[in-house]
Design a protein around this motif. Structure first.
Motif, PDB file in Angstrom:
ATOM      1  N   GLY A  10      13.078  14.526 -12.777  1.00 52.91           N
ATOM      2  CA  GLY A  10      12.447  15.488 -13.688  1.00 52.91           C
ATOM      3  C   GLY A  10      10.947  15.229 -13.677  1.00 52.91           C
ATOM      4  O   GLY A  10      10.391  14.779 -12.656  1.00 52.91           O
ATOM      5  N   ILE A  11      10.297  15.478 -14.808  1.00 53.03           N
ATOM      6  CA  ILE A  11       8.835  15.330 -14.839  1.00 53.03           C
ATOM      7  C   ILE A  11       8.423  13.883 -14.534  1.00 53.03           C
ATOM      8  O   ILE A  11       7.615  13.631 -13.642  1.00 53.03           O
ATOM      9  CB  ILE A  11       8.272  15.804 -16.201  1.00 53.03           C
ATOM     10  N   GLY A  12       8.996  12.922 -15.262  1.00 55.84           N
ATOM     11  CA  GLY A  12       8.583  11.527 -15.099  1.00 55.84           C
ATOM     12  C   GLY A  12       8.920  10.989 -13.718  1.00 55.84           C
ATOM     13  O   GLY A  12       8.054  10.420 -13.033  1.00 55.84           O
ATOM     14  N   ASP A  39      18.888  12.444  -8.247  1.00 60.36           N
ATOM     15  CA  ASP A  39      19.053  13.445  -9.314  1.00 60.36           C
ATOM     16  C   ASP A  39      20.307  14.246  -9.034  1.00 60.36           C
ATOM     17  O   ASP A  39      20.581  14.622  -7.894  1.00 60.36           O
ATOM     18  CB  ASP A  39      17.840  14.373  -9.419  1.00 60.36           C
ATOM     19  N   GLN A  47      10.286  22.162 -18.198  1.00 60.35           N
ATOM     20  CA  GLN A  47      10.791  22.473 -19.547  1.00 60.35           C
ATOM     21  C   GLN A  47       9.735  22.991 -20.530  1.00 60.35           C
ATOM     22  O   GLN A  47      10.065  23.812 -21.393  1.00 60.35           O
ATOM     23  CB  GLN A  47      11.498  21.260 -20.133  1.00 60.35           C
ATOM     24  N   PRO A  48       8.475  22.512 -20.459  1.00 61.27           N
ATOM     25  CA  PRO A  48       7.492  23.049 -21.410  1.00 61.27           C
ATOM     26  C   PRO A  48       7.424  24.576 -21.404  1.00 61.27           C
ATOM     27  O   PRO A  48       7.171  25.201 -22.439  1.00 61.27           O
ATOM     28  CB  PRO A  48       6.177  22.409 -20.943  1.00 61.27           C
ATOM     29  N   GLY A  83      23.569  12.030  -5.652  1.00 60.27           N
ATOM     30  CA  GLY A  83      22.406  11.714  -6.479  1.00 60.27           C
ATOM     31  C   GLY A  83      22.746  11.503  -7.942  1.00 60.27           C
ATOM     32  O   GLY A  83      21.924  11.019  -8.725  1.00 60.27           O
ATOM     33  N   ILE A  85      23.994   9.588 -10.812  1.00 59.04           N
ATOM     34  CA  ILE A  85      24.249   8.164 -11.061  1.00 59.04           C
ATOM     35  C   ILE A  85      25.314   8.035 -12.151  1.00 59.04           C
ATOM     36  O   ILE A  85      25.210   8.674 -13.205  1.00 59.04           O
ATOM     37  CB  ILE A  85      22.958   7.456 -11.512  1.00 59.04           C
ATOM     38  N   SER A 111      14.134   7.366 -15.429  1.00 60.76           N
ATOM     39  CA  SER A 111      13.521   8.522 -16.100  1.00 60.76           C
ATOM     40  C   SER A 111      14.553   9.647 -16.167  1.00 60.76           C
ATOM     41  O   SER A 111      14.343  10.748 -15.655  1.00 60.76           O
ATOM     42  CB  SER A 111      12.266   8.955 -15.330  1.00 60.76           C
ATOM     43  N   GLY A 113      15.616  11.151 -18.814  1.00 57.40           N
ATOM     44  CA  GLY A 113      15.366  12.138 -19.863  1.00 57.40           C
ATOM     45  C   GLY A 113      16.257  11.985 -21.088  1.00 57.40           C
ATOM     46  O   GLY A 113      16.780  10.907 -21.382  1.00 57.40           O
ATOM     47  N   CYS A 163       9.078  16.918 -27.035  1.00 56.30           N
ATOM     48  CA  CYS A 163       8.010  17.844 -27.437  1.00 56.30           C
ATOM     49  C   CYS A 163       7.902  17.953 -28.956  1.00 56.30           C
ATOM     50  O   CYS A 163       8.266  18.989 -29.553  1.00 56.30           O
ATOM     51  CB  CYS A 163       8.188  19.222 -26.830  1.00 56.30           C
ATOM     52  N   ASP A 292      11.278  10.384 -21.609  1.00 56.53           N
ATOM     53  CA  ASP A 292      12.086  10.495 -22.829  1.00 56.53           C
ATOM     54  C   ASP A 292      13.039   9.309 -23.019  1.00 56.53           C
ATOM     55  O   ASP A 292      13.513   9.062 -24.133  1.00 56.53           O
ATOM     56  CB  ASP A 292      12.943  11.775 -22.777  1.00 56.53           C
ATOM     57  N   ALA A 301       7.319  13.374 -24.285  1.00 56.91           N
ATOM     58  CA  ALA A 301       6.614  14.531 -23.732  1.00 56.91           C
ATOM     59  C   ALA A 301       6.336  14.312 -22.253  1.00 56.91           C
ATOM     60  O   ALA A 301       6.261  13.170 -21.791  1.00 56.91           O
ATOM     61  CB  ALA A 301       5.300  14.742 -24.472  1.00 56.91           C
ATOM     62  N   GLY A 302       6.169  15.425 -21.546  1.00 56.19           N
ATOM     63  CA  GLY A 302       5.838  15.333 -20.127  1.00 56.19           C
ATOM     64  C   GLY A 302       4.524  14.614 -19.921  1.00 56.19           C
ATOM     65  O   GLY A 302       4.362  13.841 -18.973  1.00 56.19           O
ATOM     66  N   SER A 303       3.568  14.852 -20.813  1.00 55.02           N
ATOM     67  CA  SER A 303       2.260  14.201 -20.656  1.00 55.02           C
ATOM     68  C   SER A 303       2.392  12.690 -20.840  1.00 55.02           C
ATOM     69  O   SER A 303       1.711  11.914 -20.175  1.00 55.02           O
ATOM     70  CB  SER A 303       1.241  14.779 -21.637  1.00 55.02           C
TER      71      SER A 303
END
Ligand SMILES: Cc1cc2nc3c(=O)[nH]c(=O)nc-3n(C[C@H](O)[C@H](O)[C@H](O)COP(=O)(O)OP(=O)(O)OC[C@H]3O[C@@H](n4cnc5c(N)ncnc54)[C@H](O)[C@@H]3O)c2cc1C
Lengths: 384, 81
Positions: A10-12, A39, A47-48, A83, A85, A111, A113, A163, A292, A301-303
């Motif tokens: 995902g993002i991370g 994955d 997602q944002p 992928g 797990i 990561s 999530g 978020c 997350d 958050a993604g940031s």
């Protein structure tokens, strides 16, 4: 060969894998180091933008891309059963996947999530529409389009959730939408939140509470949802409030992923105990946790995941190269907060410096949209 | 009367800024607690302590210890029932 495994693309996971591939390029080119992302899905959802889908401003198809296209070509990707797990074995340094294979690592980055825990509150799943999942975002868009007035309750079921500013954004965007559609007079908008106010950080709460007041949004907090009655269309709190609604929007309770629980490496909500500065899993120095998945009291958050990826990539690189230098995560978070359909503000903070949001403006709104668009070409690819 | 002894579930450091705030983070962990367990909480500011006491009396949490430490305050928050 040293093997670095990334659980979750995902993002991370995507940013961390790309940053690692860039930092460790000489070693990866010589095949002294391999980086593999696991994955279950081959799609990467930004997602944002589900918030924008819910508000009818974005198409679902435009916020999903193929994960392979986002990853550095030198990063291996395992998808599907290969992928997915089923166990992260931190004692024996291995991942077991759905196809029955076991894979050994030297370093792992987790990561995976968070997930939505609908079961925690009776009646919630039947009634609450949420942009916190993709199907819910599409449903929300359709419901809002057909809405003709009544009581809309926005409920944040529990903290923490991903978020944290999202509920403020969705409520304020909805209020703006209702105003533009001429439905404001026919609608009561009620915001319910588990702690006093509308947000947890005092400075932000102060600014946002004022905006909610000016916009005529009723706030009932603290409000910890106990049950939702789908027949009576009421939502009830532990604090003793009961509200009748025509439309229930909100954020269901969150928890970490199933694989964390099945691997017995998390707490009771499947968040993984993580050092808040080194991002290493507690008692397992070759396992890094980000996004997350951590139990760190910081925004999911993604940031956050993006800022954390610098620490993770830098420190794994140092360890592989035998360097002593280590980078510590300082708690940095950056989030835009949409305050309507053409205005936004933002918060930027870290552990030591709380945020002060600037007055909402159209400039921040356009910056938010630009940031979302640039995610695919810059942020996900770890170009910045 | 028998003394009830509480066991530590986890420690949380809430001295830094967090979106959920001290009460948001703590109430999440408090829900994970089983009867007879406590959470060790580090907080930075006096105002957070005031909020924490108000929250504890609202939800029936028991504050077993409250002491000044380098970074601020260390509290032990238990779930008696
Ligand atoms: C409506 C909404 C609005 C948001 N707005 C913002 C915003 O404006 N700014 C911001 O910074 N953040 C925002 N976020 C939050 C952000 O999307 C998340 O915090 C971020 O995606 C977390 O990254 P992650 O890598 O931890 O998890 P994710 O991005 O969720 O990735 C987890 C990955 O792990 C995979 N996975 C899970 N289990 C397994 C398994 N067993 N095996 C293999 N793979 C697995 C999943 O398929 C997924 O690809 C928003 C989120 C939502 C829902």
């Amino acid at each position: 060969m040293k093997k670095v495994f990334v659980a979750g693309g995902g993002i991370g996971g995507t940013i961390a894998a790309n940053r690692l591939a860039e930092r460790l390029k000489p070693e990866v080119d010589k095949e002294d180091v391999s980086i593999t992302v696991f994955d279950k899905s081959e799609n990467h959802v930004f997602q944002p933008s589900q918030l924008l889908v819910g508000m009818g401003l974005e198409n679902p198809a435009d916020i999903v891309k193929n994960e392979r296209e986002l990853l550095n070509p030198k990063v291996r990707l395992l998808n599907g059963k290969a992928g997915e797990i089923t166990k992260i074995d931190v004692q024996n340094h291995s991942f077991v996947t759905s196809d029955g294979k076991s894979h050994e690592y030297d370093y792992a980055v987790i990561s995976t999530g968070s997930t939505l825990d609908w079961e925690m509150v009776p009646g919630l799943k039947e009634e609450m529409h949420t942009v916190w999942d993709m199907d819910g975002a599409v449903q929300t868009r359709n419901l809002i389009r057909n809405f003709t007035g009544g009581t809309v309750v926005f409920n944040v079921a529990r903290l923490p959730h991903k978020c944290p500013v999202g509920p403020l954004e969705e409520t304020l965007m909805l209020e703006d939408y209702l105003k533009r559609k001429g439905l404001k007079e026919k609608t009561e908008l009620v915001y319910t939140y588990p702690v006093a106010g509308v947000f947890g950080i005092p400075n932000v709460n102060k600014v946002m509470t004022k905006i909610f007041e000016q916009r005529g949004i009723r706030v009932i907090s603290p409000f910890t949802v106990k049950a939702v009655d789908p027949q009576a269309k009421t939502i009830e709190s532990n604090e003793g409030e009961k509200i009748k609604y025509d439309l229930l929007l909100g954020v269901p309770p969150h928890m970490g992923t199933k694989v964390v629980g099945d691997s017995a490496i998390g707490d009771r909500r499947n968040w993984i105990p993580t050092d808040k500065n080194s991002l290493q899993m507690k008692d397992h120095s070759n396992v890094y946790v980000m996004g997350d998945t951590t139990d760190i009291p910081i925004s999911k958050a993604g940031s956050t995941a993006d800022f954390e990826s610098y620490t993770v990539a830098e420190n794994i690189t140092s360890e592989i190269r035998g360097n002593e230098s280590r980078k510590m995560y300082d708690g940095s978070v950056f989030c835009f907060i949409a305050t309507g359909f053409d205005t936004a503000t933002y918060i930027r903070f870290n552990y030591a410096n709380p945020p002060v949001p600037p007055p909402p403006s159209t400039i921040h709104w356009w910056a938010k949209l630009a940031y979302n668009k640039l995610y695919w070409s810059l942020t996900a690819k770890a170009v910045v | 009367m028998t003394e009830v002894s509480f066991t530590l579930y986890k420690s949380i450091d809430l001295t830094g800024s967090s979106c959920a705030g001290v009460i948001g983070e703590l109430s999440g962990v408090y829900e994970e607690l089983r009867q007879g367990e406590y959470v060790e909480v580090l907080i930075g500011a006096d105002s957070d302590k005031k909020d924490l006491y108000a929250w504890a009396s609202r939800v029936g949490a028991k504050i077993m210890k409250d002491e000044k430490v380098d970074k601020g305050f260390r509290l032990e928050v238990a779930r008696p029932k």
